[in-house]
Design an enzyme around this catalytic site. Sequence first.
Site, PDB file in Angstrom:
ATOM      1  CG  ASP A 264      -2.173   0.900   0.910  1.00  0.00           C
ATOM      2  OD1 ASP A 264      -2.124   1.698  -0.048  1.00  0.00           O
ATOM      3  OD2 ASP A 264      -3.173   0.817   1.656  1.00  0.00           O
TER       4      ASP A 264
HETATM    5  C1  BGC Z   1      -5.098   3.248   0.291  1.00  0.00           C
HETATM    6  C2  BGC Z   1      -5.312   2.206  -0.793  1.00  0.00           C
HETATM    7  C3  BGC Z   1      -5.227   2.842  -2.156  1.00  0.00           C
HETATM    8  C4  BGC Z   1      -3.888   3.518  -2.275  1.00  0.00           C
HETATM    9  C5  BGC Z   1      -3.654   4.154  -3.630  1.00  0.00           C
HETATM   10  C6  BGC Z   1      -3.871   4.087   0.042  1.00  0.00           C
HETATM   11  O1  BGC Z   1      -3.811   5.168   0.906  1.00  0.00           O
HETATM   12  O2  BGC Z   1      -5.004   2.599   1.539  1.00  0.00           O
HETATM   13  O3  BGC Z   1      -6.553   1.585  -0.605  1.00  0.00           O
HETATM   14  O4  BGC Z   1      -5.423   1.887  -3.150  1.00  0.00           O
HETATM   15  O5  BGC Z   1      -3.806   4.540  -1.298  1.00  0.00           O
HETATM   16  O6  BGC Z   1      -4.451   5.236  -3.843  1.00  0.00           O
END
Ligand code: BGC
Length: 718
Positions: A264
């Site tokens: 993530d």
């Molecule tokens: C979130 C994810 C997301 C990623 C990209 C993160 O902060 O937890 O769910 O896919 O950002 O945007």
Amino acid sequence: MSTARVNALMAQMTTEEKIGQLIQLSADFFQNGQAEITGPMQDKNLTLDIVYSAGSVLGISGAEQVKNIQKDFIEHNRLHIPLLFMADVVHGYQTIYPIPLGLGATFNPELVRQTSEVAARESAAGGVHVTFAPMVDLVRDPRWGRVMESTGEDPYLNSVLAKASVDGYQGDLPLDKEHIAACVKHFAAYGAPEAGREYNTVDLSEWRFREQYLPAYAAAIEAQAMLVMTSFNTLFGVPATVNQHLMRDILRDELNFDGVLISDWDAISEVISHGVAADLAKAADLALTAGVDIDMMSFAYAKYLEKASKIDEKTLNLINEAATRVLELKEKLGLFEDPYRGLDVNAEAKEVYSSTNLAVAQRAAEESIVLLKNEADILPLQKSMKLALVGPVVATNDLLGSWSWQGERREKETLAQVFDKNFENIQVEAGCNYHSSDSISEQQAVAAAEKQDVIVAFIGLPSSDSGEATSKTDINVPKEQLALLEKLVTLNKPIISVVVTGRPLDLRRVSELSDAVVVAWFPGSKGAVAIENILDGTVSPSGKLPMTFPRNIGQVPIYYNSYRTGRPITNTPEDDINKYQSKYLDCDNSPLYSFGFGLSYAKLGIKSVDIINDNVNDEQPLVLEVTVINESDFSAKNTLQCYTHQLTGETVRPVKELKQFKKLTFAANSEQKVQITIAKDLLSNVHTDLNCYVDSGKYEVMVGFDSDNVITKSFKVE
Ligand code: BGC
């Protein structure tokens, strides 16, 4: 299983180029169709050469833009390896359908599949290759703002819908250009942060993790989701992103996941804050060893570039393993044949907001809406009724919800317009904002309502109050909105409260003050039309709660499939005198509204449940015949739900567990027989040795239109 092309490429690539494939950059690095290192990114110590060797980018979409960036990128990349474009297409690209919690409420896998298919078609035309969806984290705590991104609290419902969503995004494999790769997230158990506080510790026994949290991820992987994203939280004491047991033993070896594992956002570097790595280089080693292929925006893997010529063999093998997987994904997407796969300015313009796509969004919105209360059958409303539309949502029309970033605020129809079109006489006065009010607005709303027959109050929370980083300790409807309802109730007119929310709320007071209560979630692009269609009876409500609505915050976490305790309440007068029971002194154990609950305009009842086969074995499933009667003039959809309970097991068993559901249309004034089968392996459970298998013995099966009002029968497993 790498292909000849991937092997040939790998043989030509320098170590730096292989490391490049493992780096994911944000949109900021690509401006005006070119790579750029702009102000905020200048401290990342990246050169343009490195940017042009990156494997993937997130957050860019739009056919024209993607095409320009890809063209420029390929020209500058030594081996002309195309860039992968990933994005959060969470509940629609530009045509927005309900938030995932609302999709959970549809209990309709085929409809969920269709919504993902629409999102895939639109975003593929817009140049997206991978979506960071579905999010399948099991959720039980409405304090956590990201419950809106999940389909709810039940392992089985989540699993069925996870598969449906992956099938919709990816279509039949191999991928064609109208479909995109799905990235199931967040592995694992991100939905269980302590006290609902965002990014907080998750601590589950492995037994419980496997029983309830793992199944939906496993279902998405079985449906061949091509990517998995790690979660921010710890699990079993180690941050998931560097957790070898989770990623190697469980994800790779046990679930046989051979796709791309992506961290993530910044999650690799965050293990320094977690305190399990002293610096970025160590964090990178831990993540790579755990098998994380792509580093999303932490620049930890970029650390390997500094010492590329001196990397030890073990690390080099891991880099090769990860780079091969990224290239294989590019191969599966067909990017080597056509780096511009699917993107098409005309197709994008045609797809986005097409009538077909909007029709799916509308059906999903209609089926997601849950009717919780309908005193004296006040709903549906007659079109001749004079309506007062009040509440903050009628002013903002904030109906798309969080994570609808590409969703242009293009809803043509506001709530006021749609109701105006369908009712003879409406008055619109919001009366208050979400979190503030003034006496003049309040008085105007009361004055408007005084002249009308029925008050429709659009209350709830703005979209900014749900999604990532929106944990709350208070799940009440804001006091300003309750104060407005208190004023309106003195008019003695029927009040219909339509609650727009991304999380379960404490609706006790709303329910006391209202004749009818409808939960609309964030219903998306066709939300206003869907709400109106439900209120005027064009469509009977069929949504069911995918998450329990508690009586108050103190009951949280509360969920229907709780485990048995040694001192259960008995629901008899004995409970009043026996203090030493599992209960509260100041509140019932039961929630305000249970999982699976949702009323209909039709008068449906279960006349009988007959067990056709009550002796379950490997060949013979449990077979039930349920007779449903509809004693009303409404033809309506509803969901028959089938729960089981294992009477004794090696470990404690939940009081009930959803094992099957069927959403069907029940014709007006009809009697219908429905057959339900539950195969033996659906009854399996995790044992103390962490193995999952079915126990022989006595079971119960419960059938109903919700999880509370059920008819119970017994059966045996051989
Ligand atoms: C979130 C994810 C997301 C990623 C990209 C993160 O902060 O937890 O769910 O896919 O950002 O945007």
